[in-house]
Scaffold this motif. Structure first.
Motif, short mmCIF file in Angstrom:
data_model
loop_
_atom_site.label_atom_id
_atom_site.label_comp_id
_atom_site.label_asym_id
_atom_site.label_seq_id
_atom_site.Cartn_x
_atom_site.Cartn_y
_atom_site.Cartn_z
N THR A 1 2.35 9.20 -6.16
CA THR A 1 2.73 10.47 -5.55
C THR A 1 3.07 11.31 -6.25
O THR A 1 3.62 11.69 -7.57
CB THR A 1 2.77 10.53 -4.35
OG1 THR A 1 1.72 9.90 -3.11
CG2 THR A 1 2.66 11.92 -3.93
N PHE A 2 4.98 10.31 -6.61
CA PHE A 2 5.38 10.61 -7.32
C PHE A 2 5.37 10.75 -8.84
O PHE A 2 6.08 11.59 -9.17
CB PHE A 2 7.34 10.40 -6.95
CG PHE A 2 7.50 9.25 -7.42
CD1 PHE A 2 7.24 8.63 -8.99
CD2 PHE A 2 7.38 8.08 -6.74
CE1 PHE A 2 7.62 7.47 -8.93
CE2 PHE A 2 7.75 6.41 -7.09
CZ PHE A 2 8.07 6.59 -8.84
N ILE B 1 0.92 4.31 -3.23
CA ILE B 1 0.62 5.94 -2.32
C ILE B 1 2.43 6.45 -3.28
O ILE B 1 1.45 7.53 -3.84
CB ILE B 1 0.70 6.02 -1.03
CG1 ILE B 1 -0.94 5.18 -1.14
CG2 ILE B 1 0.46 7.63 -1.06
CD1 ILE B 1 -1.97 5.51 0.02
N ALA B 2 3.27 5.74 -2.80
CA ALA B 2 4.35 6.83 -3.04
C ALA B 2 4.40 6.37 -4.52
O ALA B 2 5.27 7.68 -5.20
CB ALA B 2 5.55 6.18 -2.41
N THR B 3 4.28 5.63 -5.66
CA THR B 3 4.16 5.97 -7.10
C THR B 3 3.37 6.98 -7.83
O THR B 3 3.43 7.79 -8.52
CB THR B 3 4.20 4.33 -8.17
OG1 THR B 3 4.76 2.93 -6.70
CG2 THR B 3 4.45 4.25 -9.40
N LYS C 1 0.61 -1.12 0.15
CA LYS C 1 -0.10 -0.06 0.14
C LYS C 1 0.85 1.32 0.20
O LYS C 1 0.51 2.34 -1.18
CB LYS C 1 -1.27 0.04 0.97
CG LYS C 1 -2.01 1.24 1.29
CD LYS C 1 -2.82 0.99 2.51
CE LYS C 1 -3.89 1.46 2.72
NZ LYS C 1 -4.19 1.83 4.00
N ARG C 2 1.75 1.22 0.59
CA ARG C 2 2.84 2.75 0.38
C ARG C 2 3.25 2.73 -0.46
O ARG C 2 3.35 3.55 -0.98
CB ARG C 2 4.10 2.27 1.62
CG ARG C 2 3.55 2.13 3.33
CD ARG C 2 4.95 1.79 4.42
NE ARG C 2 6.63 2.45 4.19
CZ ARG C 2 6.75 3.65 4.03
NH1 ARG C 2 5.80 4.48 5.51
NH2 ARG C 2 7.48 4.21 4.06
#
Lengths: 151, 144
Positions: free
Chosen positions: B126-127, B122-124, B118-119
């Protein structure tokens, strides 16, 4: 042959295959990356298929790796303790802010950490400027991280 | 929005992606390590003498890959177009950002997504979204 040497050999091989993949896919070329990010202009969606290919093979790699308790060199599988694998670490502010800062930088020059190393031998003069700055970023983070902000 | 079909290379990019996945898998099954590049660099910077050798070897593999490539295929000609000032800004942001997020395109974007973390999802998101907007501002609005 010492085990350390064998370890380093496979590590080098991994980086080499990874790097050739970056070149072949176009991900090592900042102009190609920027064309992928240029959604409102003249958009080149190629890099979406890099993700598909890389993720697909990595899923198989994990399936194979997790089918045994040790690595093929009969050593500890360190990846089992990583956040990507355990999924125990929750989503936090650091993750989102960090990813946003990374995205901000990636959109400027089209270079992410992997290609930064590959570019050192492709366009040395420019690549070293980015590389030096990138490493400085990691050093700054390491220094800040030494403080315990919760105290 | 217009598709750039002249430079569109879906097959080469897919094959390159397969090679990237293969590189990640080699490190996974032989070394038991994940090939997240920002993590490798970050650990090397903060703790050089603990497990530094395999990390250096991996990065060396990345550095020599264009040399090995040109041995088997036509050498690559490419030029970074970004100005020095922007390169410095970009490098700092990418370094601090990926260190904070504990992952970059390889760690979150490939390894994390392959594990449905999940982290990493969200990170992918976002960037990539921020990078698209950042590109838009820099190249279309401000024309830097």
């Amino acid at each position: 042959m010492s085990k350390k040497f064998v370890f380093s050999f496979f590590s080098l091989l991994s980086g080499l295959v990874f790097g050739i993949g970056l070149i072949y896919s176009g991900l090592a070329d900042p102009n190609k990356v920027l064309a992928f990010l240029d959604v409102t202009g003249s958009w080149d969606p190629s890099l979406a298929s890099v993700m598909v290919g890389a993720i697909g093979v990595t899923i198989v790699g994990f399936a194979f790796a997790t089918s045994s308790k040790k690595t093929l060199l009969n050593t500890t599988q360190h990846f089992r303790n990583q956040n990507y694998f355990t999924k125990k670490k929750s989503v936090d502010v650091r993750l989102v802010v960090g990813s946003a800062l990374f995205g901000l930088g990636w959109g400027i020059a089209g270079i992410c950490p992997g290609p930064a190393f590959v570019l050192l031998t492709l366009d040395p003069n420019k690549a070293f400027i980015f590389f030096f700055s990138l490493i400085s970023g990691f050093v700054i983070y390491a220094i800040i991280n030494k403080f315990d902000w919760r105290k | 929005m217009a598709l750039d079909l002249v430079n569109y290379t879906p097959v080469a990019s897919l094959k390159g992606g397969v090679l990237i996945g293969l590189g990640i898998s080699i490190l996974l099954v032989f070394n038991g390590r994940t090939a997240g590049v920002s993590g490798i660099v970050s650990n090397l910077v903060s703790n050089f003498f603990k497990d530094g050798i395999w990390r250096l070897a991996f990065l060396l593999g990345l550095v020599i890959s264009p040399v090995v490539w040109s041995y088997f295929s036509t050498p690559i000609e490419l030029h970074i177009q970004t100005s020095d000032k922007l390169l410095i800004t970009s490098g700092l942001l990418v370094g601090i950002g990926t260190a904070l997020a504990l992952g970059c395109t390889s760690g979150h974007g490939i390894i994390g997504l392959a594990n449905l973390s999940k982290r990493s999802i969200i990170a992918t998101l976002t960037f990539i979204l921020v990078a698209v907007y950042s590109f838009y501002l820099i190249h279309h609005v401000w024309s830097l």
